[in-house]
Design a protein around this motif. Structure first.
Motif, PDB file in Angstrom:
ATOM      1  N   PRO A  15       0.831  -1.218   0.000  1.00  0.00           N
ATOM      2  CA  PRO A  15       0.000   0.000   0.000  1.00  0.00           C
ATOM      3  C   PRO A  15       0.861   1.263   0.000  1.00  0.00           C
ATOM      4  CG  PRO A  15       0.123  -0.910   2.204  1.00  0.00           C
ATOM      5  CD  PRO A  15       0.784  -1.911   1.303  1.00  0.00           C
ATOM      6  N   LEU A  16       0.311   2.311  -0.563  1.00  0.00           N
ATOM      7  CA  LEU A  16       0.970   3.617  -0.527  1.00  0.00           C
ATOM      8  C   LEU A  16       0.676   4.236   0.839  1.00  0.00           C
ATOM      9  CD1 LEU A  16      -0.031   4.891  -4.083  1.00  0.00           C
ATOM     10  CD2 LEU A  16       2.135   3.844  -3.392  1.00  0.00           C
ATOM     11  N   HIS A  17       1.702   4.540   1.589  1.00  0.00           N
ATOM     12  CA  HIS A  17       1.511   5.041   2.954  1.00  0.00           C
ATOM     13  C   HIS A  17       0.690   6.320   2.985  1.00  0.00           C
ATOM     14  CE1 HIS A  17       5.205   2.679   4.642  1.00  0.00           C
ATOM     15  NE2 HIS A  17       4.244   1.913   4.204  1.00  0.00           N
ATOM     16  N   ARG A  18       0.876   7.168   1.980  1.00  0.00           N
ATOM     17  CA  ARG A  18       0.154   8.448   1.963  1.00  0.00           C
ATOM     18  C   ARG A  18      -1.351   8.245   1.800  1.00  0.00           C
ATOM     19  NH1 ARG A  18       2.374   8.103  -3.226  1.00  0.00           N
ATOM     20  NH2 ARG A  18       0.888   8.369  -4.941  1.00  0.00           N
ATOM     21  N   ARG A  19      -1.748   7.093   1.285  1.00  0.00           N
ATOM     22  CA  ARG A  19      -3.171   6.777   1.155  1.00  0.00           C
ATOM     23  C   ARG A  19      -3.679   5.959   2.335  1.00  0.00           C
ATOM     24  NH1 ARG A  19      -5.580   6.140  -4.825  1.00  0.00           N
ATOM     25  NH2 ARG A  19      -4.402   7.789  -5.860  1.00  0.00           N
ATOM     26  N   LEU A  20      -2.831   5.074   2.847  1.00  0.00           N
ATOM     27  CA  LEU A  20      -3.269   4.184   3.915  1.00  0.00           C
ATOM     28  C   LEU A  20      -3.334   4.873   5.272  1.00  0.00           C
ATOM     29  CD1 LEU A  20      -4.066   1.336   4.818  1.00  0.00           C
ATOM     30  CD2 LEU A  20      -1.632   0.830   5.095  1.00  0.00           C
ATOM     31  N   MET A  52     -13.912  -0.740   6.257  1.00  0.00           N
ATOM     32  CA  MET A  52     -12.554  -0.949   6.731  1.00  0.00           C
ATOM     33  C   MET A  52     -11.506  -0.583   5.686  1.00  0.00           C
ATOM     34  SD  MET A  52     -10.807  -4.399   8.323  1.00  0.00           S
ATOM     35  CE  MET A  52     -10.532  -5.172   6.728  1.00  0.00           C
ATOM     36  N   LEU A  53     -11.748  -0.965   4.444  1.00  0.00           N
ATOM     37  CA  LEU A  53     -10.762  -0.751   3.384  1.00  0.00           C
ATOM     38  C   LEU A  53     -11.411  -0.065   2.187  1.00  0.00           C
ATOM     39  CD1 LEU A  53      -8.772  -4.107   3.381  1.00  0.00           C
ATOM     40  CD2 LEU A  53      -7.875  -1.856   3.957  1.00  0.00           C
ATOM     41  N   PRO A  54     -11.480   1.253   2.181  1.00  0.00           N
ATOM     42  CA  PRO A  54     -12.021   1.943   1.009  1.00  0.00           C
ATOM     43  C   PRO A  54     -11.126   1.677  -0.198  1.00  0.00           C
ATOM     44  CG  PRO A  54     -10.975   3.496   2.525  1.00  0.00           C
ATOM     45  CD  PRO A  54     -11.042   2.185   3.239  1.00  0.00           C
ATOM     46  N   PRO A  55     -11.696   1.588  -1.386  1.00  0.00           N
ATOM     47  CA  PRO A  55     -10.918   1.218  -2.568  1.00  0.00           C
ATOM     48  C   PRO A  55      -9.698   2.091  -2.824  1.00  0.00           C
ATOM     49  CG  PRO A  55     -13.258   1.118  -3.048  1.00  0.00           C
ATOM     50  CD  PRO A  55     -13.132   1.715  -1.679  1.00  0.00           C
ATOM     51  N   GLY A  56      -9.721   3.328  -2.365  1.00  0.00           N
ATOM     52  CA  GLY A  56      -8.598   4.221  -2.618  1.00  0.00           C
ATOM     53  C   GLY A  56      -7.279   3.752  -2.044  1.00  0.00           C
ATOM     54  N   VAL A  57      -7.303   2.900  -1.019  1.00  0.00           N
ATOM     55  CA  VAL A  57      -6.054   2.451  -0.401  1.00  0.00           C
ATOM     56  C   VAL A  57      -5.412   1.311  -1.186  1.00  0.00           C
ATOM     57  CG1 VAL A  57      -6.930   3.108   1.856  1.00  0.00           C
ATOM     58  CG2 VAL A  57      -7.085   0.724   1.140  1.00  0.00           C
ATOM     59  N   LEU A  58      -6.073   0.840  -2.240  1.00  0.00           N
ATOM     60  CA  LEU A  58      -5.565  -0.315  -2.977  1.00  0.00           C
ATOM     61  C   LEU A  58      -4.694   0.065  -4.164  1.00  0.00           C
ATOM     62  CD1 LEU A  58      -8.788  -2.517  -2.919  1.00  0.00           C
ATOM     63  CD2 LEU A  58      -6.753  -2.753  -1.498  1.00  0.00           C
ATOM     64  N   ALA A  59      -4.394   1.341  -4.311  1.00  0.00           N
ATOM     65  CA  ALA A  59      -3.524   1.771  -5.404  1.00  0.00           C
ATOM     66  C   ALA A  59      -2.077   1.360  -5.119  1.00  0.00           C
ATOM     67  CB  ALA A  59      -3.610   3.288  -5.572  1.00  0.00           C
ATOM     68  N   GLY A  60      -1.312   1.208  -6.172  1.00  0.00           N
ATOM     69  CA  GLY A  60       0.124   1.003  -6.029  1.00  0.00           C
ATOM     70  C   GLY A  60       0.603  -0.422  -6.149  1.00  0.00           C
ATOM     71  N   GLY A  61      -0.267  -1.389  -6.013  1.00  0.00           N
ATOM     72  CA  GLY A  61       0.164  -2.776  -6.028  1.00  0.00           C
ATOM     73  C   GLY A  61       0.644  -3.254  -7.383  1.00  0.00           C
ATOM     74  N   GLU A  62       0.125  -2.648  -8.457  1.00  0.00           N
ATOM     75  CA  GLU A  62       0.477  -3.118  -9.799  1.00  0.00           C
ATOM     76  C   GLU A  62       1.965  -2.982 -10.093  1.00  0.00           C
ATOM     77  OE1 GLU A  62      -0.568   1.131  -9.723  1.00  0.00           O
ATOM     78  OE2 GLU A  62      -1.651  -0.671  -9.104  1.00  0.00           O
ATOM     79  N   ARG A  63       2.655  -2.113  -9.402  1.00  0.00           N
ATOM     80  CA  ARG A  63       4.103  -1.936  -9.614  1.00  0.00           C
ATOM     81  C   ARG A  63       4.897  -3.129  -9.119  1.00  0.00           C
ATOM     82  NH1 ARG A  63       5.454   3.473  -6.607  1.00  0.00           N
ATOM     83  NH2 ARG A  63       4.313   2.306  -4.998  1.00  0.00           N
ATOM     84  N   HIS A  64       4.280  -3.948  -8.290  1.00  0.00           N
ATOM     85  CA  HIS A  64       4.978  -5.084  -7.689  1.00  0.00           C
ATOM     86  C   HIS A  64       4.401  -6.418  -8.151  1.00  0.00           C
ATOM     87  CE1 HIS A  64       6.963  -2.291  -4.914  1.00  0.00           C
ATOM     88  NE2 HIS A  64       5.788  -1.680  -4.858  1.00  0.00           N
TER      89      HIS A  64
END
Length: 295
Positions: free
Chosen positions: A138-143, A247-259
């Motif tokens: 997860p991107l810390h700035r979003r989580l 608990m987990l809004p969809p916005g926190v799921l960004a960034g995983g595609e890089r890994h």
């Protein structure tokens, strides 16, 4: 193992077996025939959490729905509730059942286990469908701005307090489940009562506490330190996220595609934290598309 075994919920076409896995007796509910598909439940559910999905997929797959250690009708040992131990349980269970390779579907804690199983042994899985769970990057700035949403885990992870809450405050478990859906009617009274009953069993309550505490002590630190960034997800993966997941809004799921080699996030409109309860038809469709593509 508990001295008194509570009655098993009935679901047509489901057969029940037990397997000794890494010194723990696990209960497995199975249905259907065909390519194996392993389903890992979340908290506070057990195998019966898949009751809406099983009839939709049993005609196409061999559905393997274990109760993770400590939950449902599986044994509840004193330890082994950390992520690495659950992953080892899953891979060992596949060996015991003679399943060399399978599709993987998980919800909540089962999905977190699924991510790490796919990272550890990508050759064992044709694809991974994750429901309502964060990926390991997860991107810390979003989580971080959303961390307040995990307030309830502070109660569950505390030694002795967590198990006391689960045993003596069933309204707390009901609240989490009701808060987790948009359409309250999806919780049949009997199903709600079963998950609350199971969570109140002394060994299950202790396991629920241990599960949350292990995540707080181990996985949160690894997330904050970026320890998972050295791992790449090779298994084709789809994350289904509830648009209104408390608990987990969809916005926190960004960034995983890089890994990951192949990772997609799909948002399910009008759903909360239990996509498989509110939209089992959509989950079944996503499973057919993902695992059919893998074949």
């Amino acid at each position: 193992m508990e001295s008194r075994t509570p009655p098993m919920p009935e679901l047509e076409g489901v057969r029940h077996t037990y397997a000794d896995v890494r010194g723990v007796r696990l209960h497995i509910a199975e249905a259907g025939e065909g390519e194996p598909l392993l389903l890992l439940h979340g908290f506070p559910q057990h195998w019966y959490g898949w009751r809406r999905l099983i009839p939709l997929l049993a005609g196409e797959y061999r559905l393997i729905c274990p109760d993770l250690r400590g939950f449902g009708w599986s044994q509840a040992p004193a330890g082994g509730y950390d992520t690495d131990s659950r992953v080892a349980d899953v891979l060992a269970l596949m060996d015991v059942l003679g399943v060399e390779r399978a599709g993987l579907l998980g919800h909540d804690w089962g999905a977190w286990t699924g991510f790490h199983a796919a990272l550890k042994a990508p050759e064992r899985f044709t694809g991974f469908l994750s429901l309502n769970m964060l990926h390991p990057w997860p991107l810390h700035r979003r989580l971080m701005p959303q961390s307040w949403r995990f307030w309830y885990t502070a109660l569950l992870e505390q030694p002795l307090l967590g198990r006391w809450v689960l045993r003596n405050r069933p309204g707390f478990t009901r609240y989490l489940m009701r808060r987790g859906v948009v359409q309250q009617a999806v919780w049949e009274p009997a199903a709600m009562a079963e998950f609350v009953r199971s969570s109140r069993e002394p060994d299950r309550a202790r396991a629920g506490e241990a599960l949350h505490r292990a995540f707080a002590l181990r996985d949160i630190a690894r997330l904050l330190l970026g320890s998972f960034k050295k791992h790449r997800l090779r298994v084709p993966t789809v994350i289904l996220a509830g648009e209104q997941d408390f608990m987990l809004p969809p916005g926190v799921l960004a960034g995983g595609e890089r890994h990951a080699d192949d990772l997609r996030v799909e948002v399910v409109d009008g759903c909360g934290h239990y996509v498989h309860e509110e939209r089992p038809d959509l989950v079944a469709k996503a499973a057919r598309e993902l695992f059919g593509r893998a074949r």
